[in-house]
Design a protein around this motif. Structure first.
Motif, mmCIF file in Angstrom:
data_model
loop_
_atom_site.group_PDB
_atom_site.id
_atom_site.type_symbol
_atom_site.label_atom_id
_atom_site.label_comp_id
_atom_site.label_asym_id
_atom_site.label_seq_id
_atom_site.Cartn_x
_atom_site.Cartn_y
_atom_site.Cartn_z
ATOM 1 N N GLN A 84 0.834 -1.205 0.000
ATOM 2 C CA GLN A 84 0.000 0.000 0.000
ATOM 3 C C GLN A 84 0.871 1.259 0.000
ATOM 4 O O GLN A 84 2.094 1.170 -0.051
ATOM 5 N N ASP A 85 0.216 2.416 0.110
ATOM 6 C CA ASP A 85 0.960 3.671 0.052
ATOM 7 C C ASP A 85 1.932 3.815 1.214
ATOM 8 O O ASP A 85 3.084 4.177 1.037
ATOM 9 N N ASP A 86 1.413 3.552 2.434
ATOM 10 C CA ASP A 86 2.219 3.816 3.609
ATOM 11 C C ASP A 86 2.780 2.569 4.267
ATOM 12 O O ASP A 86 3.669 2.665 5.093
ATOM 13 N N GLY A 87 2.209 1.428 3.932
ATOM 14 C CA GLY A 87 2.671 0.241 4.625
ATOM 15 C C GLY A 87 2.344 -1.035 3.885
ATOM 16 O O GLY A 87 1.573 -1.041 2.925
ATOM 17 N N LEU A 88 2.931 -2.096 4.387
ATOM 18 C CA LEU A 88 2.698 -3.410 3.808
ATOM 19 C C LEU A 88 1.532 -4.047 4.555
ATOM 20 O O LEU A 88 1.526 -4.075 5.794
ATOM 21 N N TYR A 89 0.538 -4.525 3.821
ATOM 22 C CA TYR A 89 -0.644 -5.094 4.439
ATOM 23 C C TYR A 89 -0.664 -6.585 4.158
ATOM 24 O O TYR A 89 -0.495 -7.018 3.013
ATOM 25 N N ILE A 90 -0.868 -7.385 5.222
ATOM 26 C CA ILE A 90 -0.842 -8.841 5.070
ATOM 27 C C ILE A 90 -2.052 -9.443 5.768
ATOM 28 O O ILE A 90 -2.405 -9.045 6.876
ATOM 29 N N GLU A 91 -2.692 -10.406 5.099
ATOM 30 C CA GLU A 91 -3.841 -11.099 5.678
ATOM 31 C C GLU A 91 -3.533 -12.582 5.657
ATOM 32 O O GLU A 91 -3.196 -13.127 4.603
ATOM 33 N N GLY A 141 -3.837 -16.707 8.055
ATOM 34 C CA GLY A 141 -4.329 -17.449 9.205
ATOM 35 C C GLY A 141 -5.586 -18.224 8.908
ATOM 36 O O GLY A 141 -6.583 -17.649 8.480
ATOM 37 N N VAL A 142 -5.553 -19.528 9.131
ATOM 38 C CA VAL A 142 -6.718 -20.357 8.858
ATOM 39 C C VAL A 142 -7.664 -20.317 10.051
ATOM 40 O O VAL A 142 -8.848 -20.014 9.914
ATOM 41 N N PHE A 143 -7.137 -20.603 11.235
ATOM 42 C CA PHE A 143 -7.989 -20.597 12.422
ATOM 43 C C PHE A 143 -8.070 -19.195 13.002
ATOM 44 O O PHE A 143 -9.142 -18.628 13.135
ATOM 45 N N THR A 144 -6.929 -18.653 13.383
ATOM 46 C CA THR A 144 -6.888 -17.273 13.849
ATOM 47 C C THR A 144 -6.476 -16.408 12.676
ATOM 48 O O THR A 144 -5.381 -16.562 12.140
ATOM 49 N N ARG A 145 -7.391 -15.544 12.257
ATOM 50 C CA ARG A 145 -7.075 -14.728 11.079
ATOM 51 C C ARG A 145 -6.353 -13.465 11.525
ATOM 52 O O ARG A 145 -6.810 -12.764 12.429
ATOM 53 N N ILE A 146 -5.208 -13.208 10.928
ATOM 54 C CA ILE A 146 -4.389 -12.062 11.339
ATOM 55 C C ILE A 146 -4.238 -11.111 10.170
ATOM 56 O O ILE A 146 -3.868 -11.521 9.066
ATOM 57 N N LYS A 147 -4.548 -9.845 10.422
ATOM 58 C CA LYS A 147 -4.329 -8.812 9.412
ATOM 59 C C LYS A 147 -3.299 -7.847 9.971
ATOM 60 O O LYS A 147 -3.531 -7.229 11.009
ATOM 61 N N THR A 148 -2.181 -7.734 9.309
ATOM 62 C CA THR A 148 -1.082 -6.934 9.834
ATOM 63 C C THR A 148 -0.799 -5.764 8.907
ATOM 64 O O THR A 148 -0.775 -5.936 7.695
ATOM 65 N N VAL A 149 -0.559 -4.598 9.517
ATOM 66 C CA VAL A 149 -0.049 -3.459 8.762
ATOM 67 C C VAL A 149 1.347 -3.147 9.264
ATOM 68 O O VAL A 149 1.535 -2.935 10.460
ATOM 69 N N VAL A 150 2.314 -3.172 8.393
ATOM 70 C CA VAL A 150 3.674 -2.778 8.766
ATOM 71 C C VAL A 150 4.005 -1.503 8.000
ATOM 72 O O VAL A 150 4.206 -1.547 6.789
#
Lengths: 529, 162
Positions: free
Chosen positions: B78-85, B87-96
Motif C-alpha cells: 500500500q501507500d504507507d505500509g505493507l498489508y498482510i492477511e 491465518g486459517v484458524f486465527t485470522r491475522i491482518k497486519t499493517v507494517v
C-alpha cells in the motif's frame, strides 16, 4: 582506557568461588573413590582447586578489562579466553542501571549495566567500579549522548549540563504506609520456595515436627490426617507470606523517583541498592497496573517501558516508575511523562460478554467432567460439586467485560484488560511498529476481533502488548487503519518539529543555549499540551 | 490484493504430509510397541487401528489446513505500509508501515528452490511482529518486492525506531 576497581577481583572471586567451589565439591564427591578419609581430602582438594581456578580467572579478567567513555561512544575491551572489543554509540543507550548487591556494597563497589535495544542480553556490564565512578558514569553516559554534537565545546557543555543536575525534581517517594501495604499484599514468586526452606530450617529438617502436634490436638477432628495436612499448608503459606513481605520490603525500601533534565532516575533497596536512569525520549509505553487488593484501597502502580531490557529478565523487565501509590498520583505522574488527556475508554460490545460467559461455562463443564471421572475411578463422591460454580459464571463474565476497554486518543492509544490485574497501556502513536488485527474462530463467530498496537517495548515480549480485546470486527479494521494513519501523521509532525528545531538549534548552538536540537525538541513537542 | 503463487500449495502440502508422517509414525509406532511387546498387558484390540485412524485424521486435517491457507493468504503493497492477511484458524491482518522496516531479506529453502519459489522476510523493531514473512513468490517477484520495500523504507525517512 580505564580499569575496573582492584577490589572487584576480591568481590568477583568470592561470588565465583562459591559457584565454582560448589561445582568442584560435587565433582569431588563423585570422583573420589570410597573410604571416608580419602574422600574428605580429595573433596577438599577439589574445592580448593576450584577456588584457585576462580581467583586466577578473576585476576585475568580484571587485567584484561578496559573501558573508556569517548565523546560519542562507550568502548569496552574484555575477555580472558575469547577477546571482545565493543563500541556502544551513546545515543543508542536505553537504560543505565547501577546495582549494588550486598557483598559489593560492603566494599563500596557497584555494578553498572548498560542496555541498548538490540541483542539478547545486557550489552555492557561493569563489575565492579567504585560508587563514585558509577555515579559519574551514569551521568556522563547520558550527558555525552546529549552533548555529542559539540565535542569541541567541552568546557561549554560542562557548565551547561551541570545546571540540570541542580534542578533535580522529586517526583515520587514511597511513604511508609504504601511500603507496608505493598509488602503485605505482594506475592513474590521466589518466596514460596524460600518459605519452604525457612520452614524446614525452623523445624530442624524433621518433617513430622512441621506439624505442631500440641496445637493440632486441641482442634476437632485432629485425628484425621486431613487436618494435619491443612495445618501444614497453612504454615507453609504463612512462611511464604512472611518471606515475601520481607523480600518486597527490602526491594522497595526507600524508593525514590526523580527527574533530572530529560530523564527519570530511580533508586531503591535496603540491603542491596539499585538505581538507574530511564531516558524519557526512549519511553515506548506507559503501563498502569491496578492489582486486586491494591485497587480496592485505591492504589495503582506505574511502569515505564523502554526497548532496553532483554527478554528473560523476568519481572525486572521494566523498572516500575512507581511500585505503589494512590491512583490519582499514579495518573498525575504518568501525565507528566506522556501528557495524555482524559481517558474515556470504550467498552467492548455486549456480545463479548456472552463470549466470556460461554468460555467460563466450558471451564465449569470441564471441571464437572473431571469430577465425574474422579468419582468413577476413586472412592470420592459428589463429583458434580464443581457445578455450583455456574452461579459465578455471569459475575465473572461481567467483570471481565467491564474491565476491558480501549480508546484512540489524539496522540495516544489506550487499552485496558484484566480484572485481577487491571492493566492500562498508554502507547504514543509514533511508537507503534505494526498494527495487528487478529480474529480467532470463536471471535469470528461473534464478529469480534482484537487489535494490537505493537511497539518495540521489551516488556511486550512477555505477551502483554497493548491489545484492545474483542472489539467489533468492522470497527477493529477502522481502528487498525486509524492507528496507522495517526502514526504517519505524528511522524510527519515530529519531523516538522525536528526541522524547525534544527534551524533554531543551529542558532542556539552559537549562543550556547541548546546543545542538541534532537532530544529537547522531541520532548517539548509532547509537553506543550 | 495480491495472491501468492499457486505453487506454494505444493510446498505447504508437502510439508503437511511430511510432518503428519512423522507424528503419525510416532503414534502408530508407539501403539505397535505397546501392543506387540506386551508392555501393556491387556491392551485393547483397537489400539493399533485406533492409532492409525488418529494419524490419518490428523494428516487429513493438516492437508486441509495447508490447502485452506492458500485461499486465505493475501498481501498488498500500500501507500504507507505493507498489508498482510493470513491465518486459517486465527485470522491475522497486519499493517507494517514502511517507516518501521528495519531490513528486508529474501530467502529460498531447498524445497522452495525445487518448486521455483522464494520468501521475503520484513523485519521491524516490534516485539510481536518482529519478522513478517511473505512466502510463495516467484524469485523475480521476490527480488522486485524486496527492492520496492527497500526503496519505500528509505523514502519514508523514519526517525530512529527505538
Amino acid at each position: 582506557m580505564k580499569k575496573l576497581h582492584p577490589l572487584s577481583i576480591a568481590v568477583r572471586s568470592i561470588s565465583r568461588s562459591v559457584n565454582v567451589g560448589l561445582l568442584f565439591f560435587i565433582a569431588g564427591v563423585f570422583a573420589s573413590p570410597g573410604g571416608a578419609g580419602g574422600t574428605l581430602v580429595s573433596v577438599g582438594g577439589m574445592v580448593l582447586l576450584g577456588i584457585v581456578v576462580a581467583v586466577v580467572y578473576e585476576v585475568a579478567y580484571y587485567e584484561r578489562f578496559r573501558y573508556e567513555l569517548t565523546a560519542d561512544t562507550f568502548d569496552v575491551a574484555s575477555g580472558v579466553l575469547a577477546r571482545r572489543d565493543r563500541e556502544v554509540p551513546l545515543r543508542r543507550i536505553q537504560n543505565v542501571d547501577v546495582r549494588q548487591p550486598v557483598l559489593s556494597r560492603l566494599f563500596g563497589l557497584a555494578a553498572v549495566h548498560i542496555e541498548t535495544a538490540g541483542g539478547g542480553q545486557t550489552e555492557v556490564s561493569l563489575q565492579y567500579v567504585d560508587e563514585e565512578e558509577a555515579r559519574r558514569l551514569r551521568r556522563q553516559l547520558r550527558r555525552g549522548a546529549r552533548a555529542e554534537d559539540d565535542e569541541d565545546e567541552e568546557s561549554a557543555s560542562e557548565t551547561r549540563d551541570s545546571s540540570p543536575d541542580d534542578e533535580e525534581e522529586l517526583l515520587f517517594e514511597i511513604e511508609p504506609r504504601e511500603l507496608a501495604i505493598l509488602s503485605v499484599f505482594t506475592i513474590d514468586p521466589g518466596a514460596s520456595l524460600l518459605g519452604g526452606i525457612a520452614l524446614s530450617f525452623l523445624s530442624g529438617f524433621d518433617p513430622t515436627t512441621l506439624i505442631p502436634a500440641d496445637l493440632v490436638d486441641g482442634l476437632p477432628g485432629a485425628e484425621g490426617g486431613l487436618v494435619a495436612l491443612a495445618w501444614l499448608v497453612v504454615l507453609f503459606l504463612l512462611a511464604a507470606w512472611v518471606v515475601s513481605a520481607v523480600l518486597t520490603f527490602n526491594r522497595y525500601y526507600g524508593f525514590r523517583l526523580t527527574r533530572v533534565g530529560d530523564e527519570l532516575y530511580y533508586e531503591r533497596g535496603l540491603v542491596q541498592r539499585y538505581s538507574g536512569t530511564i531516558p524519557l525520549e526512549k519511553v515506548q509505553t506507559l503501563t498502569i497496573t491496578e492489582r486486586v487488593p491494591f485497587r480496592w484501597f485505591g492504589y495503582g502502580a506505574l511502569a515505564v517501558e523502554t526497548a532496553g531490557y532483554a527478554p528473560g529478565q523476568g519481572s525486572r523487565g521494566t523498572e516500575s516508575a512507581i511500585p505503589l501509590a494512590g491512583y490519582d498520583r499514579v495518573v498525575r505522574l504518568a501525565r507528566s511523562i506522556e501528557p495524555f488527556g482524559e481517558v474515556d475508554l470504550e467498552a467492548p460490545p455486549k456480545r463479548a460478554r456472552e463470549r466470556y460467559g460461554v468460555r467460563y461455562l466450558l471451564v465449569v463443564g470441564t471441571l464437572v467432567a473431571a469430577g465425574y471421572l474422579l468419582t468413577t475411578a476413586t472412592a470420592l463422591e459428589r463429583g458434580y460439586l464443581p457445578a455450583v460454580l455456574v452461579v459465578l459464571v455471569p459475575v465473572a463474565a461481567h467483570l471481565k467485560w467491564r474491565n476491558r476497554g480501549h480508546q484512540l486518543g489524539d496522540r495516544y492509544v489506550f487499552t485496558r484488560t484484566g480484572f485481577w490485574n487491571r492493566t492500562t497501556k498508554v502507547v504514543p502513536y509514533y511508537r507503534v511498529q505494526a498494527v495487528l488485527h487478529t480474529q480467532s474462530i470463536f471471535q469470528r463467530r461473534r464478529r469480534l476481533a482484537s487489535v494490537t498496537a505493537d511497539t518495540a517495548s521489551s516488556a511486550s515480549l512477555l505477551g502483554r502488548a497493548a491489545t484492545a480485546y474483542d472489539v467489533d470486527d468492522e470497527s477493529g479494521l477502522e481502528m487498525q487503519l486509524e492507528i496507522e494513519e495517526r502514526l504517519q501523521e505524528r511522524l510527519r509532525a515530529r519531523k516538522r518539529e525536528r526541522t524547525v528545531g534544527e534551524w533554531f538549534g543551529g542558532q542556539n548552538e552559537s549562543t550556547g543555549l541548546e546543545p542538541n536540537s534532537d532530544t529537547p525538541s522531541d520532548n517539548s513537542e509532547e509537553f506543550e499540551r | 490484493m495480491e495472491r501468492l503463487n499457486p505453487r506454494i500449495r505444493v510446498v505447504w502440502l508437502f510439508l503437511a504430509v511430511f510432518r503428519a508422517g512423522i507424528v503419525g509414525g510416532f503414534l502408530v509406532g508407539a501403539a505397535l510397541v505397546l501392543s506387540e511387546t506386551g508392555l501393556w498387558a491387556n491392551s485393547p484390540d483397537l489400539l493399533v487401528p485406533g492409532a492409525i485412524g488418529l494419524a490419518v485424521t490428523l494428516g487429513l486435517v493438516r492437508v486441509a489446513v495447508a490447502w485452506r491457507r492458500y485461499a486465505v493468504w493475501r498481501f498488498e503493497v500500500q501507500d504507507d505500509g505493507l498489508y498482510i492477511e493470513r491465518g486459517v484458524f486465527t485470522r491475522i491482518k497486519t499493517v507494517v508501515p514502511y517507516v518501521r522496516v528495519q531490513h528486508v531479506d529474501s530467502r529460498r529453502s531447498p524445497i522452495e528452490r525445487t518448486t521455483g519459489l522464494a520468501t521475503v522476510v520484513v523485519y521491524t523493531a516490534g516485539s510481536r511482529s518482529a519478522d513478517v514473512a511473505i512466502p510463495g513468490l516467484t524469485p523475480e517477484r521476490a527480488e522486485q518486492l524486496r527492492e520496492d520495500l527497500r526503496r519505500l523504507a528509505i523514502e519514508s525517512e523514519g526517525e530512529d525506531a527505538v
